[in-house]
Design an enzyme around this catalytic site. Structure first.
Site, PDB file in Angstrom:
ATOM      1  N   GLY A   1       1.828 -14.944  -5.849  1.00 30.47           N
ATOM      2  CA  GLY A   1       3.265 -15.053  -5.589  1.00 30.47           C
ATOM      3  C   GLY A   1       4.106 -13.946  -6.193  1.00 30.47           C
ATOM      4  O   GLY A   1       5.320 -14.088  -6.304  1.00 30.47           O
ATOM      5  N   GLY A  40       3.573 -10.559  -5.134  1.00 31.60           N
ATOM      6  CA  GLY A  40       3.470  -9.385  -4.268  1.00 31.60           C
ATOM      7  C   GLY A  40       2.322  -8.453  -4.608  1.00 31.60           C
ATOM      8  O   GLY A  40       2.341  -7.284  -4.223  1.00 31.60           O
ATOM      9  N   SER A  49      -3.715 -13.359  -2.251  1.00 29.23           N
ATOM     10  CA  SER A  49      -4.419 -14.070  -1.171  1.00 29.23           C
ATOM     11  C   SER A  49      -5.377 -13.127  -0.458  1.00 29.23           C
ATOM     12  O   SER A  49      -6.485 -13.521  -0.078  1.00 29.23           O
ATOM     13  CB  SER A  49      -3.433 -14.716  -0.193  1.00 29.23           C
ATOM     14  OG  SER A  49      -2.632 -13.747   0.428  1.00 29.23           O
ATOM     15  N   ALA A  50      -4.984 -11.865  -0.288  1.00 26.22           N
ATOM     16  CA  ALA A  50      -5.875 -10.895   0.363  1.00 26.22           C
ATOM     17  C   ALA A  50      -7.118 -10.655  -0.489  1.00 26.22           C
ATOM     18  O   ALA A  50      -8.241 -10.588   0.029  1.00 26.22           O
ATOM     19  CB  ALA A  50      -5.146  -9.581   0.600  1.00 26.22           C
ATOM     20  N   ASP A  59      -2.411  -5.345   2.718  1.00 21.62           N
ATOM     21  CA  ASP A  59      -3.054  -6.023   1.583  1.00 21.62           C
ATOM     22  C   ASP A  59      -4.563  -6.144   1.793  1.00 21.62           C
ATOM     23  O   ASP A  59      -5.364  -5.828   0.902  1.00 21.62           O
ATOM     24  CB  ASP A  59      -2.495  -7.440   1.407  1.00 21.62           C
ATOM     25  CG  ASP A  59      -1.035  -7.461   1.023  1.00 21.62           C
ATOM     26  OD1 ASP A  59      -0.321  -6.502   1.343  1.00 21.62           O
ATOM     27  OD2 ASP A  59      -0.610  -8.449   0.402  1.00 21.62           O
TER      28      ASP A  59
END
Ligand code: PMV
Length: 307
Positions: A81, A83, A87-88, A129
């Site tokens: 969260g 940046g 998640s990538a 990402d």
């Protein structure tokens, strides 16, 4: 089998990249690791793959058509969260572990599948990402193929050309505002401005030029110039409506001990990045201004199996 993949940092070009301008990112030395071994049923960290926190892992399992069942263990150093592409990194490391069980891994295949996973889970994604997490090092997105092409990513009518950007090893200071802002509405804000205001269109084009100049400046280690370009990029992003008073505060604090600073990623809160040769001093300034701060280093290693 285990695999690891890095988080990322956008150095120049966020938001403008949505309009076909170049963007420059680097993989960073905060990594996610995923361990996989055969098990009687699918598990992730002992829990069900259906838990919301494993939605990228589950989508990666489906994308890789992994037969399993497997016990997966997910460890990530990438804060989520803010940046930095957490998640990538998890998605790419999961795909790395799954593919690695069958044979040698191919970063291009993983980059493509990981982009699809992010797109399926988030409903919207640029491939920066996932490609940085797959390729490692510096990654430049361009609207056309050029020297150093790594791979092409396509979706609907859009096409991105991912290139290797040779950057020297660099330290960056990250300052986090602690304010989370969703990327989608910020992208929509910029689009609305660009549609109605020619000055916003010009700002987007100038960010594109800054990205290419910034890459050259970093390559020749002209940090004073790179810093100036970061400062200008920040002003243009603010003009496009994705700034935040807290970002300005952290950026101003960081600039006192660095070459330059700008928001990184979607903005509206989130994080900023500073280029500094006194990172400890810059960390202290950002903390004194009320932000969380830490130092990251560019990481040349993309997705790798760990045996
Ligand atoms: O929030 P991040 O780090 O995923 O960055 C978003 C980057 C944007 O250019 C704003 C959007 C995009 O899809 O490229």
């Amino acid at each position: 089998m285990a695999a690891s993949a890095p988080g990322k940092l956008i150095l120049f070009g966020e938001h403008a990249v949505v309009f076909g301008e170049p963007a420059l990112a680097t993989a960073i030395n905060l990594r996610a690791e995923v361990f996989a071994r055969p098990h009687a049923e699918w598990r992730a960290d002992g829990g069900s793959l259906d838990e919301p926190r494993f939605r990228y892992v589950k989508a990666a399992v489906e994308k890789a058509k992994s037969k399993g069942p497997l016990w997966l263990e997910v460890r990530s150093m990438v804060p989520s969260g803010v940046g930095l592409g957490s998640s990538a990194a998890v998605t790419v490391a999961t795909l790395g572990a799954l593919h690695g069980m069958i044979g040698p891994i191919d970063p291009k295949t993983i980059a493509r599948e990981a982009f699809e996973v992010e797109h399926d889970v988030q409903g919207r994604a640029s491939p920066i990402d996932t490609s940085a997490a797959s390729a490692g090092g510096g990654v430049l997105v361009l609207p056309n193929p050029s020297a150093g092409l790594l791979w092409t990513i396509e979706r609907d009518s859009r096409r991105w050309y991912l290139h290797r950007a040779d950057l020297p090893p660099l330290d960056f200071v990250i300052g986090s505002t602690g304010i989370s802002a969703a990327t989608g509405p910020l992208v929509a804000t910029v689009k609305e401005r660009v549609d109605r205001d020619p000055r916003a269109r010009e700002a987007v084009r100038e960010i594109g030029r800054i990205t290419l100049d910034g890459l050259q400046a970093l390559r020749r280690r002209d940090f004073a110039r790179a810093g100036q370009l970061m400062d200008r990029n920040h002003a243009l992003l603010t003009q496009l409506g994705v700034g935040h008073p807290m970002l300005d505060r952290l950026v101003a604090a960081a600039r006192r001990t660095s070459y330059g600073a700008k928001l990184t990623g979607a903005g509206g809160g989130g994080s900023m990045v500073a280029l500094s040769d006194r990172p400890e001093g810059t960390v202290a300034s950002i903390r004194a201004a009320g932000g969380k701060a830490f130092v990251v280093r560019s990481d040349p290693a993309g997705v790798t199996t760990l045996g």
